[in-house]
Design a protein around this motif. Structure first.
Motif, mmCIF file in Angstrom:
data_model
loop_
_atom_site.group_PDB
_atom_site.id
_atom_site.type_symbol
_atom_site.label_atom_id
_atom_site.label_comp_id
_atom_site.label_asym_id
_atom_site.label_seq_id
_atom_site.Cartn_x
_atom_site.Cartn_y
_atom_site.Cartn_z
ATOM 1 N N GLN A 1 0.805 -1.226 0.000
ATOM 2 C CA GLN A 1 0.000 0.000 0.000
ATOM 3 C C GLN A 1 0.838 1.276 0.000
ATOM 4 O OE1 GLN A 1 -0.818 -2.587 2.295
ATOM 5 N NE2 GLN A 1 -2.302 -3.307 0.789
ATOM 6 N N MET A 2 2.136 1.154 0.220
ATOM 7 C CA MET A 2 2.938 2.333 0.507
ATOM 8 C C MET A 2 3.034 3.313 -0.668
ATOM 9 S SD MET A 2 3.768 2.423 3.611
ATOM 10 C CE MET A 2 5.049 3.679 3.559
ATOM 11 N N SER A 3 3.163 2.823 -1.885
ATOM 12 C CA SER A 3 3.361 3.744 -3.008
ATOM 13 C C SER A 3 2.187 4.698 -3.165
ATOM 14 C CB SER A 3 3.583 2.950 -4.304
ATOM 15 O OG SER A 3 2.441 2.161 -4.613
ATOM 16 N N PHE A 4 0.991 4.252 -2.814
ATOM 17 C CA PHE A 4 -0.177 5.133 -2.882
ATOM 18 C C PHE A 4 -0.268 6.025 -1.658
ATOM 19 C CE2 PHE A 4 -1.349 2.687 -6.423
ATOM 20 C CZ PHE A 4 -2.463 3.246 -7.031
ATOM 21 N N LEU A 5 -0.064 5.444 -0.479
ATOM 22 C CA LEU A 5 -0.293 6.202 0.753
ATOM 23 C C LEU A 5 0.696 7.340 0.927
ATOM 24 C CD1 LEU A 5 -1.129 3.285 3.220
ATOM 25 C CD2 LEU A 5 -2.719 4.825 2.047
ATOM 26 N N VAL A 6 1.961 7.150 0.497
ATOM 27 C CA VAL A 6 2.957 8.195 0.726
ATOM 28 C C VAL A 6 2.724 9.418 -0.157
ATOM 29 C CG1 VAL A 6 4.707 6.585 1.518
ATOM 30 C CG2 VAL A 6 4.607 7.191 -0.904
ATOM 31 N N ARG A 7 1.877 9.312 -1.145
ATOM 32 C CA ARG A 7 1.554 10.488 -1.945
ATOM 33 C C ARG A 7 0.622 11.444 -1.195
ATOM 34 N NH1 ARG A 7 -0.266 7.332 -7.465
ATOM 35 N NH2 ARG A 7 1.585 5.988 -7.668
ATOM 36 N N ARG A 8 -0.068 10.922 -0.202
ATOM 37 C CA ARG A 8 -1.108 11.694 0.477
ATOM 38 C C ARG A 8 -0.850 11.924 1.953
ATOM 39 N NH1 ARG A 8 -2.865 8.519 -3.490
ATOM 40 N NH2 ARG A 8 -4.559 9.210 -4.855
ATOM 41 N N PHE A 9 0.018 11.099 2.549
ATOM 42 C CA PHE A 9 0.206 11.147 3.998
ATOM 43 C C PHE A 9 1.679 11.109 4.376
ATOM 44 C CE2 PHE A 9 -3.690 8.657 3.117
ATOM 45 C CZ PHE A 9 -4.623 9.551 3.608
ATOM 46 N N ARG A 10 1.955 11.575 5.565
ATOM 47 C CA ARG A 10 3.245 11.359 6.219
ATOM 48 C C ARG A 10 3.092 10.031 6.961
ATOM 49 N NH1 ARG A 10 8.576 12.658 5.839
ATOM 50 N NH2 ARG A 10 9.539 13.126 7.859
ATOM 51 N N VAL A 11 3.647 8.964 6.439
ATOM 52 C CA VAL A 11 3.331 7.614 6.895
ATOM 53 C C VAL A 11 4.408 7.099 7.851
ATOM 54 C CG1 VAL A 11 2.857 5.237 6.196
ATOM 55 C CG2 VAL A 11 2.123 7.135 4.736
ATOM 56 N N LEU A 12 3.963 6.619 8.996
ATOM 57 C CA LEU A 12 4.838 5.992 9.977
ATOM 58 C C LEU A 12 4.457 4.522 10.106
ATOM 59 C CD1 LEU A 12 5.867 7.349 13.466
ATOM 60 C CD2 LEU A 12 5.109 4.988 13.207
ATOM 61 N N ARG A 13 5.412 3.637 9.844
ATOM 62 C CA ARG A 13 5.229 2.201 10.083
ATOM 63 C C ARG A 13 6.128 1.781 11.240
ATOM 64 N NH1 ARG A 13 6.613 -0.813 4.650
ATOM 65 N NH2 ARG A 13 8.093 0.915 4.436
ATOM 66 N N PHE A 14 5.595 1.000 12.153
ATOM 67 C CA PHE A 14 6.391 0.564 13.301
ATOM 68 C C PHE A 14 6.413 -0.956 13.386
ATOM 69 C CE2 PHE A 14 2.062 0.938 14.979
ATOM 70 C CZ PHE A 14 1.915 -0.225 15.719
ATOM 71 N N ASP A 15 7.377 -1.460 14.140
ATOM 72 C CA ASP A 15 7.508 -2.883 14.422
ATOM 73 C C ASP A 15 7.137 -3.135 15.878
ATOM 74 O OD1 ASP A 15 8.489 -3.317 11.848
ATOM 75 O OD2 ASP A 15 10.586 -3.135 12.478
ATOM 76 N N LEU A 16 6.365 -4.156 16.117
ATOM 77 C CA LEU A 16 6.001 -4.552 17.472
ATOM 78 C C LEU A 16 7.246 -4.995 18.252
ATOM 79 C CD1 LEU A 16 2.913 -6.658 16.402
ATOM 80 C CD2 LEU A 16 2.789 -4.586 17.820
ATOM 81 N N PRO A 17 7.186 -5.019 19.588
ATOM 82 C CA PRO A 17 8.345 -5.483 20.363
ATOM 83 C C PRO A 17 8.782 -6.891 19.943
ATOM 84 C CG PRO A 17 6.751 -4.435 21.801
ATOM 85 C CD PRO A 17 6.094 -4.543 20.453
ATOM 86 N N GLY A 18 10.079 -7.046 19.710
ATOM 87 C CA GLY A 18 10.621 -8.332 19.295
ATOM 88 C C GLY A 18 10.431 -8.652 17.831
ATOM 89 N N HIS A 19 9.752 -7.778 17.099
ATOM 90 C CA HIS A 19 9.473 -7.979 15.679
ATOM 91 C C HIS A 19 10.304 -6.993 14.863
ATOM 92 C CE1 HIS A 19 5.963 -9.666 17.682
ATOM 93 N NE2 HIS A 19 5.463 -10.116 16.552
ATOM 94 N N GLY A 20 10.737 -7.419 13.667
ATOM 95 C CA GLY A 20 11.463 -6.505 12.789
ATOM 96 C C GLY A 20 12.664 -5.903 13.497
ATOM 97 N N GLY A 21 12.717 -4.569 13.504
ATOM 98 C CA GLY A 21 13.838 -3.884 14.126
ATOM 99 C C GLY A 21 13.642 -3.519 15.578
ATOM 100 N N SER A 22 12.492 -3.855 16.172
ATOM 101 C CA SER A 22 12.231 -3.534 17.581
ATOM 102 C C SER A 22 12.702 -4.671 18.485
ATOM 103 C CB SER A 22 10.725 -3.309 17.821
ATOM 104 O OG SER A 22 10.256 -2.159 17.164
ATOM 105 N N THR A 23 13.409 -4.338 19.528
ATOM 106 C CA THR A 23 13.847 -5.360 20.477
ATOM 107 C C THR A 23 12.757 -5.608 21.512
ATOM 108 O OG1 THR A 23 14.853 -3.838 22.072
ATOM 109 C CG2 THR A 23 16.214 -4.546 20.192
ATOM 110 N N SER A 24 12.834 -6.744 22.170
ATOM 111 C CA SER A 24 11.883 -7.049 23.247
ATOM 112 C C SER A 24 12.180 -6.259 24.511
ATOM 113 C CB SER A 24 11.911 -8.551 23.555
ATOM 114 O OG SER A 24 11.499 -9.304 22.433
ATOM 115 N N ASP A 25 13.363 -5.663 24.584
ATOM 116 C CA ASP A 25 13.743 -4.900 25.784
ATOM 117 C C ASP A 25 12.836 -3.707 26.016
ATOM 118 O OD1 ASP A 25 15.828 -6.652 26.092
ATOM 119 O OD2 ASP A 25 17.327 -5.328 25.189
ATOM 120 N N ILE A 26 12.134 -3.273 24.988
ATOM 121 C CA ILE A 26 11.274 -2.097 25.131
ATOM 122 C C ILE A 26 10.025 -2.406 25.937
ATOM 123 C CG2 ILE A 26 9.890 -2.445 23.030
ATOM 124 C CD1 ILE A 26 10.175 0.562 22.513
ATOM 125 N N LEU A 27 9.690 -3.674 26.122
ATOM 126 C CA LEU A 27 8.498 -4.052 26.879
ATOM 127 C C LEU A 27 8.619 -3.593 28.326
ATOM 128 C CD1 LEU A 27 8.111 -7.674 25.510
ATOM 129 C CD2 LEU A 27 6.423 -5.834 25.210
#
Length: 272
Positions: free
Chosen positions: A36-62
């Motif tokens: 969806q990103m190619s369409f959404l970034v034309r209209r919005f300032r888009v922030l995508r995040f990773d849940l704790p322990g997922h992607g680039g987020s560590t579990s230490d943030i819990l």
């Protein structure tokens, strides 16, 4: 004074565009929104995040990673911290499955912050607590690799999607997820039940149900739409991650977010 750690996230799109936060589903990363990103970034300032322990987020943030301690409110507070970091008093929010649950919690706990809400293949209650606690225990013991065999049938509307490049990428996200963070998210889902509070949600809401979603069948979308006062219900021929028909989801999101008059009321302050 040290700052609290933040969820890993990426922000793209015009700096003066209305902010839109995208929440991922359990076991994936912000990559689940890539179609969806190619369409959404034309209209919005888009922030995508990773849940704790997922992607680039560590579990230490819990705040409390011990078994049974994490709540949906804890996870939603981590998302709100991202909006604060970027100076967003108000923002649009869209989330898939668990990501949608976080948006619903924010719309209840912080109604003045959520300008609009989109709940994609999500629910007000993802079933009884015990199966979630059992899954959390299994993942803590065996890791997320134990879920790889059954996840394609839960995630995708057709088994063949798991063999596409994007399907393999999402399953790779699952395999790489830290068991501590994944299990904590399961604990949060075990205690999640917003059904009595749905009428409190005042943000204009889009509910998207997947007609071939095995994890949260259409009854979940219908329950959300019936419980939230200002709601549009749209069905799409997709599975649980809503990846099979990206254009349909793009168009639904773009049509839902309020037009310029509402967007102009969103104030953006410099971080800090």
């Amino acid at each position: 004074m040290p700052t609290s750690p933040l969820l890993h996230h990426r922000v793209v799109g015009p700096v003066d565009a209305p902010p839109l936060i995208l929440g991922p589903s359990l076991g994936t990363s912000g990559a689940v929104w890539e179609p969806q990103m190619s369409f959404l970034v034309r209209r919005f300032r888009v922030l995508r995040f990773d849940l704790p322990g997922h992607g680039g987020s560590t579990s230490d943030i819990l705040p409390a990673p011990e078994p049974g301690r994490t709540t949906i409110g804890d996870l939603a507070s981590l998302v709100l911290a991202l909006a604060d970091q970027h100076g967003w008093d108000r923002f649009h929010y869209a989330g898939i499955s668990l990501g949608g649950a976080l948006g619903a919690q924010l719309a209840i706990s912080h109604p003045g912050r959520v300008a609009s809400l989109a709940l994609v293949c999500s629910s007000a209650h993802f079933g009884a607590a015990e199966p979630w606690y059992q899954r959390a225990e299994m993942v803590r013991d065996k890791g997320t690799a134990a879920l790889l065999e059954t996840s394609p049938s839960r995630w995708f509307g057709s088994a063949g999607f798991a063999d596409t490049p994007f399907g393999r990428r999402l399953l790779g996200n699952l395999a790489d997820t830290d068991p501590v963070g994944y299990a904590a998210c399961c604990d949060a889902l075990a205690g999640y039940d917003l059904r009595p509070q749905l009428p409190v949600i005042s943000a204009p809401t889009l509910v998207v149900g997947g007609t071939i979603d095995a994890a949260t069948p259409l009854e979940h979308a219908q329950e959300l739409a019936e419980g939230i006062p200002d709601t549009v219900l749209k069905t799409i021929a997709c599975g649980h991650l809503a990846v099979e028909r990206p254009r349909d989801l793009q168009e639904a999101l773009i049509a839902h977010v309020p037009a310029a008059e509402g967007e102009n009321r969103i104030r953006i302050h410099p971080p800090g």
